[in-house]
Scaffold this active site. Structure first.
Site, PDB file in Angstrom:
ATOM      1  N   GLY A 170       0.835  -1.212   0.000  1.00 15.72           N
ATOM      2  CA  GLY A 170       0.000   0.000   0.000  1.00 15.72           C
ATOM      3  C   GLY A 170       0.857   1.244   0.000  1.00 15.72           C
ATOM      4  O   GLY A 170       1.729   1.368  -0.823  1.00 15.72           O
ATOM      5  N   ASP A 171       0.606   2.137   0.989  1.00 16.41           N
ATOM      6  CA  ASP A 171       1.385   3.366   1.069  1.00 16.41           C
ATOM      7  C   ASP A 171       2.387   3.306   2.222  1.00 16.41           C
ATOM      8  O   ASP A 171       2.794   4.324   2.747  1.00 16.41           O
ATOM      9  CB  ASP A 171       0.451   4.570   1.247  1.00 16.41           C
ATOM     10  CG  ASP A 171      -0.405   4.432   2.506  1.00 16.41           C
ATOM     11  OD1 ASP A 171      -0.646   3.267   2.913  1.00 16.41           O
ATOM     12  OD2 ASP A 171      -0.781   5.451   3.094  1.00 16.41           O
ATOM     13  N   GLU A 172       2.689   2.058   2.628  1.00 14.03           N
ATOM     14  CA  GLU A 172       3.576   1.880   3.779  1.00 14.03           C
ATOM     15  C   GLU A 172       5.013   1.649   3.306  1.00 14.03           C
ATOM     16  O   GLU A 172       5.251   0.761   2.481  1.00 14.03           O
ATOM     17  CB  GLU A 172       3.131   0.645   4.569  1.00 14.03           C
ATOM     18  CG  GLU A 172       2.583   0.948   5.939  1.00 14.03           C
ATOM     19  CD  GLU A 172       2.148  -0.348   6.615  1.00 14.03           C
ATOM     20  OE1 GLU A 172       2.842  -0.822   7.519  1.00 14.03           O
ATOM     21  OE2 GLU A 172       1.125  -0.916   6.144  1.00 14.03           O
TER      22      GLU A 172
END
Lengths: 180, 413
Positions: free
Chosen positions: B333-335
């Site tokens: 994801g955006d991690e």
């Protein structure tokens, strides 16, 4: 000339044999009144057998010059090629001319022997001296009487002058040396 | 250069080509030499025997001629002398001369010490089973006696001995010369095959697919070599493509295809390794957790392409802000996660966080005329100060990140 060469070759070829021969008699003595008679006859006949004359005669005219002591049995010897001896007694050297094939010179002085050999020179006569052990008479063959037998010496010079050709193998049987 | 005999031993005691060739050549040479030797010996012996026979007859003739007057005179000493003059010791061991009536006239034998030994007698009997008899002809051609000549192998044997020695020398030379020629031939045949085997072994053991076989002067081997080289070229191509595919797959297995950063799997491995390293060197390292604020919103408003664009931009800015030995990962994801290795005073984790935030300050260009400003939340946990194992460290970093995000969201709200 050829004969002289042959003889020279034979002489040169067997000096060792010559030394041996000089001490030994060739033909042994036989019994009878004259023990030398048969060996002499055999030697003379054998030499004649190995000799060649320019012309062959049906008989060998054997001339006896002077008194011969051991020659009485020679004429008895058989010869090959159905020849026979024809003995002839001659007294003078001139008689030998044209009559003799063999001249047997008996007991006489050296000068007398020389006269006979001179007369026979350049003729087809085979000269045999009975009484010339040193072979100084210019006879071609000189008989040697030794205690145990008979042998002979040859005079190469006389043989080479003579018209009689003796087989060189016979020359080898002779006692070498001694002739001056 | 691999030596052939050692290879032969390695190959479980199988005979080598060279041994087979050498054995074949050796047999050929021995057979040829033996055949030649036997035929030469037999031929030579037969020739020698017939010559010896002729020689003995000639000697008998010569003797018969030489002794003829002596036999005629009946003079045994003269016969002896004639025999001595012929000097036939080398060929004659006994001569008997007999007259026509007198029986045996002369029997001649070499003097003691020069007589034949038992072996020579035996060979003599073998060569001349019977004596040569020759009649002796007188002047008029009638037979006056005969001569018997017994041959002696004395001269024949010494001559044969010389012949045997010379023959053996020649045979030896023949064997040597043939061996040398055979060895040269073996060399010419075996050498290219050794070369092929060497290249094949190098390819198999050392993976040297670039090796090629040199052209050979033998047509069959040359054809084989070129085919083998073709196979090697194919093999090399296959190997190359296999390796690069493998590498691509390996890269794909632990890398994020969108940003090119390491993925979670790689991250977990690298984290474990960093802990081991830190334990071993007694040095600290830090784990940074980074998360893009309101990424869902960006996805919703700008579309997934815009979201991907943002993710890529964030990844490249992360890499630009980090030192070479620090590692960045996209966990999903955006991690994002960053491992900051053994820092000095000039680059503490807080300092790095500052640099990261600075890097993100610039708006991200989505299109030619559209820009978006992004915010990131960063949580820091350092090992071994904040946690003693990987899970706890991750949890700690995560908590710090959420704390920081909540604080800012509260502030924003």
């Amino acid at each position: 000339m050829l004969l002289r060469l042959l003889a020279a070759v034979v002489l040169l070829a067997s000096p060792a044999a010559a030394n041996v021969r000089a001490t030994q008699a060739a033909l042994p003595l036989e019994g009878g009144p004259d023990p030398y008679a048969i060996p002499v006859a055999r030697t003379v006949a054998s030499i004649i057998e190995y000799s060649r004359w320019p012309q062959d005669h049906p008989s060998i005219r054997l001339c006896m010059a002077g008194p011969a002591e051991h020659a009485e049995r020679i004429a008895e010897r058989p010869l090959t090629r159905s020849r026979a001896f024809m003995p002839l007694a001659i007294d003078t050297p001139a008689e030998s001319l044209g009559q003799c094939d063999v001249l047997y010179i008996g007991r006489m002085g050296l000068d007398d022997q020389r006269r006979f050999t001179d007369a026979a020179r350049d003729k087809p006569v085979l000269t045999i001296a009975e009484n010339d052990p040193a072979c100084r008479s210019q006879a071609m063959v000189c008989l040697l009487f030794e205690a145990n037998g008979v042998s002979f010496r040859i005079n190469i010079d006389a043989i080479s002058r003579s018209h009689v050709r003796i087989d060189p193998r016979v020359l080898r049987l002779s006692v070498q040396g001694g002739a001056p | 250069m691999i030596r052939w005999p050692r290879r032969a031993a390695e190959e479980g005691g199988l005979p080598t080509l060279r041994t087979i060739l050498a054995r074949g050549h050796f047999r050929l040479v021995v057979l040829a030499v033996l055949l030649a030797a036997v035929s030469l010996t037999v031929g030579g012996a037969m020739l020698l025997r017939s010559y010896a026979q002729l020689n003995l007859q000639l000697a008998a003739k010569t003797l018969s001629y030489a002794v003829e007057p002596a036999v005629y005179f009946g003079d045994t000493e003269a016969v002896h002398e004639a025999i001595r003059s012929v000097d036939a010791r080398e060929t004659i061991q006994r001569i008997e001369v007999s007259g026509k009536a007198d029986g045996l006239l002369v029997a001649w034998e070499p003097e003691a010490g020069r007589q034949d030994n038992a072996f020579e007698m035996w060979v003599s009997r073998l060569v001349w089973p019977s004596a040569v008899e020759m009649p002796i002809h007188g002047q008029s051609g009638d037979v006056i006696g005969k001569i018997k000549v017994f041959g002696s192998a004395h001269g024949l044997l010494s001559y044969s001995m010389m012949g045997v020695v010379v023959g053996l020398c020649c045979l030896g030379l023949t064997v040597l010369a043939t061996r040398m020629l055979a060895r040269k031939l073996e060399e010419e045949v075996v050498q290219p095959l050794v070369h092929v085997a060497e290249v094949a072994a190098a390819v198999r053991n050392e993976r040297e697919f670039g090796r090629r076989i040199a052209p050979s002067s033998i047509a069959e081997v040359d054809r084989f070599s070129s085919d083998f080289n073709g196979l090697l070229a194919e093999l090399e191509w296959w190997h190359k493509s296999f390796v690069s595919e493998n590498q691509a797959l390996a890269h794909m297995a632990d890398h994020d295809t969108l940003t090119g950063l390491g993925n979670r799997a790689l991250f977990e491995r690298e984290l474990g390794r960093a802990i081991e390293r830190a334990d071993a060197t007694k040095q600290a390292f830090a784990l940074l957790y980074i998360d893009i604020d309101h990424f869902k919103l960006i996805n919703d408003t700008c579309g997934h392409a815009g979201g991907d664009r943002v993710l890529k931009e964030v990844a490249s800015r992360l890499l630009a802000a980090l030192r070479a030995r620090d590692q960045a990962f996209r966990l999903g994801g955006d991690e994002f996660a960053v491992l900051v290795d053994a820092w000095g005073s000039e680059a503490s984790p807080d300092h790095i966080r500052g640099r990261l935030l600075d890097a993100m300050a610039e708006p991200v260009a989505l299109d030619e005329d559209e820009e978006i400003r992004i915010l990131v939340s960063v949580g820091i946990a350092s090992y071994p100060r904040d946690a003693r194992d990987a899970q706890a460290l991750v949890r700690c970093a995560d908590q710090h990140m959420y704390t920081s995000k909540r604080r800012r969201n509260l502030r924003v709200i």
